[in-house]
Design a protein around this motif. Structure first.
Motif, mmCIF file in Angstrom:
data_model
loop_
_atom_site.group_PDB
_atom_site.id
_atom_site.type_symbol
_atom_site.label_atom_id
_atom_site.label_comp_id
_atom_site.label_asym_id
_atom_site.label_seq_id
_atom_site.Cartn_x
_atom_site.Cartn_y
_atom_site.Cartn_z
ATOM 1 N N SER A 257 -95.049 53.341 41.698
ATOM 2 C CA SER A 257 -96.507 53.193 41.665
ATOM 3 C C SER A 257 -97.202 54.545 41.636
ATOM 4 O O SER A 257 -98.212 54.729 40.957
ATOM 5 C CB SER A 257 -96.989 52.409 42.883
ATOM 6 O OG SER A 257 -96.469 51.107 42.834
ATOM 7 N N ASN B 243 -98.370 55.251 36.155
ATOM 8 C CA ASN B 243 -98.205 54.175 35.185
ATOM 9 C C ASN B 243 -96.907 53.434 35.481
ATOM 10 O O ASN B 243 -95.899 53.639 34.812
ATOM 11 C CB ASN B 243 -98.201 54.747 33.762
ATOM 12 C CG ASN B 243 -98.186 53.650 32.710
ATOM 13 O OD1 ASN B 243 -98.506 52.502 32.995
ATOM 14 N ND2 ASN B 243 -97.806 54.001 31.500
ATOM 15 N N PRO C 89 -93.993 50.732 35.575
ATOM 16 C CA PRO C 89 -93.522 49.895 34.478
ATOM 17 C C PRO C 89 -93.937 48.440 34.654
ATOM 18 O O PRO C 89 -94.212 47.987 35.762
ATOM 19 C CB PRO C 89 -92.003 50.032 34.553
ATOM 20 C CG PRO C 89 -91.737 50.298 35.989
ATOM 21 C CD PRO C 89 -92.899 51.131 36.462
ATOM 22 N N SER C 90 -93.954 47.739 33.552
ATOM 23 C CA SER C 90 -94.219 46.301 33.602
ATOM 24 C C SER C 90 -93.048 45.568 34.229
ATOM 25 O O SER C 90 -93.227 44.562 34.920
ATOM 26 C CB SER C 90 -94.468 45.764 32.192
ATOM 27 O OG SER C 90 -95.528 46.469 31.593
ATOM 28 N N LYS C 91 -91.852 46.088 33.986
ATOM 29 C CA LYS C 91 -90.650 45.492 34.575
ATOM 30 C C LYS C 91 -89.483 46.446 34.437
ATOM 31 O O LYS C 91 -89.554 47.432 33.696
ATOM 32 C CB LYS C 91 -90.317 44.157 33.919
ATOM 33 C CG LYS C 91 -89.929 44.256 32.452
ATOM 34 C CD LYS C 91 -89.584 42.892 31.890
ATOM 35 C CE LYS C 91 -89.242 42.990 30.407
ATOM 36 N NZ LYS C 91 -88.768 41.712 29.899
ATOM 37 N N ALA D 191 -86.644 51.046 32.346
ATOM 38 C CA ALA D 191 -87.992 50.551 32.588
ATOM 39 C C ALA D 191 -88.626 50.138 31.264
ATOM 40 O O ALA D 191 -88.322 50.705 30.207
ATOM 41 C CB ALA D 191 -88.832 51.639 33.245
ATOM 42 N N TRP E 224 -92.492 49.310 29.614
ATOM 43 C CA TRP E 224 -93.942 49.340 29.747
ATOM 44 C C TRP E 224 -94.547 48.562 28.591
ATOM 45 O O TRP E 224 -94.162 48.769 27.441
ATOM 46 C CB TRP E 224 -94.470 50.774 29.685
ATOM 47 C CG TRP E 224 -94.137 51.613 30.866
ATOM 48 C CD1 TRP E 224 -94.896 51.807 31.967
ATOM 49 C CD2 TRP E 224 -92.960 52.401 31.065
ATOM 50 N NE1 TRP E 224 -94.272 52.647 32.849
ATOM 51 C CE2 TRP E 224 -93.078 53.031 32.321
ATOM 52 C CE3 TRP E 224 -91.795 52.628 30.319
ATOM 53 C CZ2 TRP E 224 -92.108 53.878 32.839
ATOM 54 C CZ3 TRP E 224 -90.836 53.469 30.831
ATOM 55 C CH2 TRP E 224 -90.989 54.075 32.074
ATOM 56 N N TRP E 225 -95.460 47.680 28.887
ATOM 57 C CA TRP E 225 -96.186 46.941 27.848
ATOM 58 C C TRP E 225 -97.553 47.573 27.667
ATOM 59 O O TRP E 225 -98.285 47.782 28.622
ATOM 60 C CB TRP E 225 -96.363 45.473 28.233
ATOM 61 C CG TRP E 225 -95.111 44.686 28.008
ATOM 62 C CD1 TRP E 225 -94.142 44.426 28.921
ATOM 63 C CD2 TRP E 225 -94.696 44.080 26.797
ATOM 64 N NE1 TRP E 225 -93.132 43.688 28.361
ATOM 65 C CE2 TRP E 225 -93.453 43.457 27.030
ATOM 66 C CE3 TRP E 225 -95.238 43.998 25.517
ATOM 67 C CZ2 TRP E 225 -92.754 42.770 26.059
ATOM 68 C CZ3 TRP E 225 -94.539 43.305 24.554
ATOM 69 C CH2 TRP E 225 -93.315 42.705 24.819
ATOM 70 N N GLN E 226 -97.889 47.879 26.432
ATOM 71 C CA GLN E 226 -99.225 48.378 26.087
ATOM 72 C C GLN E 226 -99.728 47.502 24.955
ATOM 73 O O GLN E 226 -99.301 47.645 23.816
ATOM 74 C CB GLN E 226 -99.177 49.843 25.679
ATOM 75 C CG GLN E 226 -98.766 50.742 26.821
ATOM 76 C CD GLN E 226 -98.712 52.200 26.420
ATOM 77 O OE1 GLN E 226 -98.715 52.553 25.253
ATOM 78 N NE2 GLN E 226 -98.647 53.070 27.421
ATOM 79 N N SER F 208 -94.124 47.083 23.346
ATOM 80 C CA SER F 208 -93.376 47.460 24.547
ATOM 81 C C SER F 208 -92.684 48.791 24.309
ATOM 82 O O SER F 208 -92.174 49.052 23.223
ATOM 83 C CB SER F 208 -92.357 46.388 24.922
ATOM 84 O OG SER F 208 -91.296 46.365 24.015
ATOM 85 N N SER G 179 -89.712 51.185 25.878
ATOM 86 C CA SER G 179 -88.548 51.097 26.741
ATOM 87 C C SER G 179 -88.091 52.499 27.107
ATOM 88 O O SER G 179 -87.943 53.359 26.238
ATOM 89 C CB SER G 179 -87.435 50.346 26.019
ATOM 90 O OG SER G 179 -86.340 50.159 26.867
ATOM 91 N N VAL H 87 -89.484 59.027 34.598
ATOM 92 C CA VAL H 87 -90.746 59.568 34.095
ATOM 93 C C VAL H 87 -90.763 61.083 34.262
ATOM 94 O O VAL H 87 -90.031 61.630 35.088
ATOM 95 C CB VAL H 87 -91.981 58.954 34.825
ATOM 96 C CG1 VAL H 87 -92.085 57.469 34.517
ATOM 97 C CG2 VAL H 87 -91.915 59.189 36.309
#
Length: 169
Positions: free
Chosen positions: A90, A94, A96-98, A122, A124-126, A130, A132, A164
């Motif tokens: 967190s 940013n 990750p979405s999952k 991880a 991330w959806w934008q 997605s 990866s 990250v």
């Protein structure tokens, strides 16, 4: 005088009958609740199942059901480690979405101990796209404990500088 003595006994007799009736009626729900609690605390049926629950809870950020797959002797430390990892995710700005894992590879089981390895990345959806992240190796030591498998140790790569870039942490 006898009628008074008898009339004083009726409330106690009635109360005794009610208690006996209720105790029988309560025995079934109480037994079910105890059985359900024991099952909920019994760990998982296989080493990879315990790891799957751990990773699913980490991905979702919800700790419901996490403690039952953590070894009792290390439960607090492992829960703290899990929360710290979620906090790092967190804090990076940013999250990750999952998290997704590859196949869970279970090593040989020796004396109730198994090593489970997988690669986690991880996602991330934008919008509808997605992204990866790179895959990183995770290792778990899982032990058979009280009739079920539980996570004993987690070796996870650091979130910052691992998943990250440093400037995002």
């Amino acid at each position: 005088m006898k009628p008074q003595a008898t009339s004083k006994r009726w409330p106690w007799v009635l109360l005794s009958l009610v208690v006996m009736a209720c105790s029988g009626a309560l025995a079934v729900p109480v037994a079910w609740a105890v059985k359900t609690q024991v099952q909920a605390e019994s760990g998982e049926p296989a080493p990879d199942a315990a790891v799957a629950v751990y990773l699913l809870r980490l991905s979702s950020g919800e700790d419901a059901g996490l403690r039952r797959v953590l070894a009792a002797d290390r439960r607090d430390d492992l829960a703290d480690q899990w929360r710290a990892y979620r906090a790092e995710m967190s804090r990076s700005g940013n999250p990750p979405s999952k998290l997704e894992s590859g196949p869970l590879r279970v090593g040989p089981v020796r004396d109730g101990v198994a090593l489970v390895a997988t690669e986690v990345h991880a996602v991330w959806w934008q919008g509808q796209v997605s992204l990866s992240g790179s895959r990183h190796a995770w290792r778990f030591e899982v032990r058979e404990d009280w009739g079920g498998w539980r996570v004993w140790r987690v070796e996870a790569p650091v979130w910052c500088c691992g998943y990250v870039r440093v400037d995002r942490c």
